[in-house]
Scaffold this motif. Structure first.
Motif, PDB file in Angstrom:
ATOM      1  N   TYR A  56       0.826  -1.211   0.000  1.00 33.69           N
ATOM      2  CA  TYR A  56       0.000   0.000   0.000  1.00 33.69           C
ATOM      3  C   TYR A  56       0.865   1.268   0.000  1.00 33.69           C
ATOM      4  N   PRO A  57       1.657   1.449  -1.038  1.00 34.25           N
ATOM      5  CA  PRO A  57       2.641   2.549  -1.061  1.00 34.25           C
ATOM      6  C   PRO A  57       2.042   3.937  -0.992  1.00 34.25           C
ATOM      7  N   TYR A  58       0.809   4.108  -1.435  1.00 33.18           N
ATOM      8  CA  TYR A  58       0.229   5.451  -1.481  1.00 33.18           C
ATOM      9  C   TYR A  58      -0.409   5.867  -0.160  1.00 33.18           C
ATOM     10  N   LEU A  59      -0.253   5.014   0.851  1.00 33.26           N
ATOM     11  CA  LEU A  59      -0.673   5.407   2.195  1.00 33.26           C
ATOM     12  C   LEU A  59       0.509   5.892   3.014  1.00 33.26           C
ATOM     13  N   ASP A  60       1.690   5.860   2.418  1.00 33.87           N
ATOM     14  CA  ASP A  60       2.907   6.337   3.058  1.00 33.87           C
ATOM     15  C   ASP A  60       2.957   7.862   2.966  1.00 33.87           C
ATOM     16  N   LYS A  61       3.115   8.513   4.099  1.00 31.51           N
ATOM     17  CA  LYS A  61       3.129   9.981   4.120  1.00 31.51           C
ATOM     18  C   LYS A  61       4.227  10.558   3.232  1.00 31.51           C
ATOM     19  N   GLU A  62       5.310   9.812   3.093  1.00 32.10           N
ATOM     20  CA  GLU A  62       6.420  10.309   2.286  1.00 32.10           C
ATOM     21  C   GLU A  62       6.032  10.432   0.820  1.00 32.10           C
ATOM     22  N   ASN A  63       5.002   9.725   0.420  1.00 29.91           N
ATOM     23  CA  ASN A  63       4.571   9.768  -0.972  1.00 29.91           C
ATOM     24  C   ASN A  63       3.551  10.864  -1.243  1.00 29.91           C
ATOM     25  N   MET A  64       3.230  11.655  -0.216  1.00 26.95           N
ATOM     26  CA  MET A  64       2.246  12.723  -0.380  1.00 26.95           C
ATOM     27  C   MET A  64       2.951  14.073  -0.386  1.00 26.95           C
ATOM     28  N   THR A  65       2.650  14.879  -1.379  1.00 25.91           N
ATOM     29  CA  THR A  65       3.240  16.208  -1.453  1.00 25.91           C
ATOM     30  C   THR A  65       2.511  17.158  -0.516  1.00 25.91           C
ATOM     31  N   LYS A  66       3.197  18.225  -0.197  1.00 27.62           N
ATOM     32  CA  LYS A  66       2.600  19.244   0.664  1.00 27.62           C
ATOM     33  C   LYS A  66       2.074  20.422  -0.150  1.00 27.62           C
ATOM     34  N   THR A  67       2.352  20.420  -1.452  1.00 24.61           N
ATOM     35  CA  THR A  67       1.835  21.460  -2.330  1.00 24.61           C
ATOM     36  C   THR A  67       1.174  20.804  -3.528  1.00 24.61           C
ATOM     37  N   THR A  68       0.066  21.376  -3.973  1.00 29.13           N
ATOM     38  CA  THR A  68      -0.689  20.812  -5.084  1.00 29.13           C
ATOM     39  C   THR A  68      -1.240  21.934  -5.959  1.00 29.13           C
TER      40      THR A  68
END
Length: 339
Positions: A249-261
């Motif tokens: 479930y790699p997309y539940l890793d916080k490191e994979n989420m950007t802080k700007t969109t």
């Protein structure tokens, strides 16, 4: 109350038993824009038991062309879409339990909402969130329905954990990441067609008519009179990290989420603070007003303007920087105003 749903009960695919099942179910609607407002209204009118809506944005004038729940009054008040949708849907069917969440659908938030959810409907505008939905779906075995539209084109696919390929599998076969409303605009009929595909599949899942669920990936272009339904059974990938033999479930890793969109369809950057917390909008408005900023607000957000820069700030510290797609410039504006 039976009279209210009588025409739906008369439909053989639902019947009285199906109506009772719809009434017992809980749907999570991620996004309250074009697809979200349409799906939310159909489910509310159909008598869903509980509907949770999460959305990070607020109503703007350009939304009114296709987002059917909202009015000019919502635009004037700059109401968050989730709050405006909740108000409108409660007026449509007071028997439905509706919860509005004004915020970002981060992996942490989605996992926190997963317990007791029977179905997730994708009504978001970015693949970062969709991939998080996909991993939550697989991890917690919750069906979800993908949907997207741009220009006169739209698509939809129903994902059943353990049965169908997931979105991560499909990305190996279909260039879904090319979808954007930045360059192509959008017409309302394309939105309505995508909503129809999603909501029809939703009703099938809610009444548990698993054999009726569409197994194909649907794609259409209403302007060019094109319609395609592609079989996806062979797209399931055993090594998929979301639904394969050894999922992580790699997309539940916080490191994979950007802080700007960069938000879809407009020159706007969202900035999300790394730390959790809630700010006092009243105190912030007073501080900024004394510095010469033009500040308008409501209980949910502040709109701040000075020298052509405009920023909308929410209680959780999240902000929308308008008039730019430059992430560095947006961060500079945020830091200048928020300190």
């Amino acid at each position: 109350m039976a009279e209210r749903y009588s025409r739906q009960i008369l439909f053989p695919g639902i019947g009285r038993e199906g109506q009772e099942k719809i009434r017992s179910k809980h749907v999570l609607l991620v996004g309250a824009g074009a697809l979200g407002s349409g799906n939310g209204e159909i489910l509310t009118r159909a008598g869903i038991g509980r509907l949770t809506i999460i959305d990070r944005d607020y109503v703007e004038e350009s939304n009114l062309q296709r987002q059917q729940l909202y009015t000019e009054a919502d635009v004037e008040q700059k109401l968050p879409k989730a709050a405006a949708a909740e108000k409108r849907l409660r007026a449509i069917n007071s028997d439905v339990e509706i919860e509005a969440i004004i915020g970002d659908a981060t992996p942490e938030v989605l996992e926190g909402l997963a317990n007791g959810i029977d179905l997730i409907i994708d009504a978001t505008d970015n693949f970062e969130t969709r991939m998080a939905i996909n991993d939550v779906s697989q991890k917690y075995r919750i069906p979800w329905i993908y949907g997207a539209c741009v220009g006169s084109h739209g698509m939809s696919f129903t994902i059943l954990p353990g049965t169908t390929p997931c979105l991560n599998c499909l990305l190996r076969r279909i260039p879904l990441q090319g979808l954007t409303c930045d360059t192509g605009g959008i017409i309302a009929p394309a939105v309505q067609m995508a909503i129809s595909h999603q909501s029809a599949e939703a009703l099938k899942i809610l009444v548990e008519d698993w054999e009726a669920i569409r197994s194909t990936f649907v794609s259409f272009d209403l302007w060019r009179n094109e319609y395609t339904a592609m079989k996806m059974s062979k797209a399931k990938f055993p090594g998929c990290l979301s639904c394969g033999e050894h999922p992580t479930y790699p997309y539940l890793d916080k490191e994979n989420m950007t802080k700007t969109t960069v938000l879809c369809g407009r020159d706007t950057v969202q900035i999300r603070p790394s730390a959790k917390g809630e700010i006092s909008l009243e105190k912030l408005a007073s501080q900024l007003g004394s510095l010469g900023y033009e500040v308008k607000g409501n209980p949910y957000l502040l709109s701040v303007e000075l020298g052509g820069e405009r920023m909308v700030i929410f209680k959780d510290g999240r902000a929308l920087i308008h008039g730019t797609k430059d992430l560095t410039h947006a961060k500079s504006v945020y830091q200048r105003i928020m300190g």
